[in-house]
Design an enzyme around this catalytic site. Structure first.
Site, mmCIF file in Angstrom:
data_model
loop_
_atom_site.group_PDB
_atom_site.id
_atom_site.type_symbol
_atom_site.label_atom_id
_atom_site.label_comp_id
_atom_site.label_asym_id
_atom_site.label_seq_id
_atom_site.Cartn_x
_atom_site.Cartn_y
_atom_site.Cartn_z
ATOM 1 N N HIS A 115 0.849 -1.196 0.000
ATOM 2 C CA HIS A 115 0.000 0.000 0.000
ATOM 3 C C HIS A 115 0.884 1.245 0.000
ATOM 4 O O HIS A 115 1.952 1.257 0.609
ATOM 5 C CB HIS A 115 -0.925 -0.011 1.218
ATOM 6 C CG HIS A 115 -2.025 0.993 1.134
ATOM 7 N ND1 HIS A 115 -1.827 2.334 1.398
ATOM 8 C CD2 HIS A 115 -3.334 0.866 0.791
ATOM 9 C CE1 HIS A 115 -2.972 2.978 1.225
ATOM 10 N NE2 HIS A 115 -3.900 2.111 0.854
ATOM 11 N N GLU A 134 -4.087 1.762 -7.079
ATOM 12 C CA GLU A 134 -4.487 2.892 -6.242
ATOM 13 C C GLU A 134 -3.632 4.113 -6.572
ATOM 14 O O GLU A 134 -2.505 4.224 -6.082
ATOM 15 C CB GLU A 134 -4.295 2.551 -4.762
ATOM 16 C CG GLU A 134 -5.241 1.516 -4.223
ATOM 17 C CD GLU A 134 -5.367 1.622 -2.705
ATOM 18 O OE1 GLU A 134 -6.496 1.717 -2.225
ATOM 19 O OE2 GLU A 134 -4.344 1.652 -2.016
#
Length: 251
Positions: free
Chosen positions: A95, A167
């Site tokens: 992430h 993302e």
């Protein structure tokens, strides 16, 4: 046919009591898992109660991070072996918050992916570019490099089972969302990269999520795109009604 997967990433939110309340509020209202897979990835301190509360329901469970060693003198880390022993299904790795705040490298993420597979946990591998990279029109080069590094040494069979989450950093928690067309363009690029690295069958099997201010208001449009197989959702996954609206987007 790829089964859509909507995964909530709670980040550093929710205590064990709130976790149980959340699961009890959603577990009888989730879609058939053959139509949409529903996942909550919670902080490590909540995982035991998350798994217990979700037993017998269609809610799958995930961790937000794991280390690439299974045990040893690694203070504060989470063992992929123990995640498996707890019955945790998925683990988010790479992430942008981990890359940015904790200086995780592409090499770290690749080692984590291998460790998770070795211990029977499915990785959700994140990738995505900064606003600066997008404004320089280098987003495809950036993400392709991240994917190549993350998948290095993994087999086609492993890659066909994992999840990749695109993302864009500039859309995480900012209220800015990549347009559905921008998201589709990048998810298609990721699928083509997997095809180039492996083969068409692997590329057709790998599930690719979009993440970055996904909410009930935009989930249907995003999910209508051919190369978007799901969402990795932050803030909108903290409220039971909002999460249910996301996972039941087909209704």
């Amino acid at each position: 046919m790829r089964t859509p997967i909507i995964a909530g990433n709670w980040k550093l939110h929710m205590n064990p009591e709130q976790t149980v309340e959340f699961v009890n509020a959603v577990k009888g209202k989730l879609p058939d898992p053959s139509k949409v897979e529903s996942v909550i990835a919670a902080p490590a301190v909540d995982l035991y109660v998350l798994k217990k509360a979700a037993e017998g329901s269609d809610l799958h469970t995930g961790a937000e991070n794991a280390y690439f060693e299974v045990e040893g003198a690694f203070t504060g880390e989470t063992s992929p072996k123990v995640l498996n022993e707890m019955g945790i299904d998925y683990c988010i790795i790479g992430h942008s918050e981990r890359r940015g705040y904790f200086h995780e490298t592409d090499e770290d993420i690749n080692k984590k992916a291998k460790a998770l597979f070795a211990n029977g946990v499915t990785p959700i591998i994140c990738c995505g570019e900064s606003l600066e990279t997008r404004e320089a029109n280098k987003q495809e080069d950036w993400v392709v490099a991240q994917i190549k590094a993350a998948l290095d040494g993994l087999t086609a069979e492993q890659v066909s089972k994992l999840v990749i989450a695109y993302e864009p950093i500039w859309a995480i928690g900012t209220g800015k969302t990549a347009s559905a067309d921008q998201a589709e363009e990048m998810c298609k690029t990721i699928r083509e990269t997997v095809k180039d690295l492996y083969n068409e069958e692997t590329a057709e099997n790998v599930r690719i999520q979009y993440g970055g201010s996904v909410k009930p208001a935009n989930v249907k449009e995003l999910m209508s795109k051919p190369d978007i197989d799901g969402g990795l959702v932050g803030g909108a996954s903290l409220d039971p009604e909002s999460f249910l609206a996301l996972v039941n987007y087909q209704d």
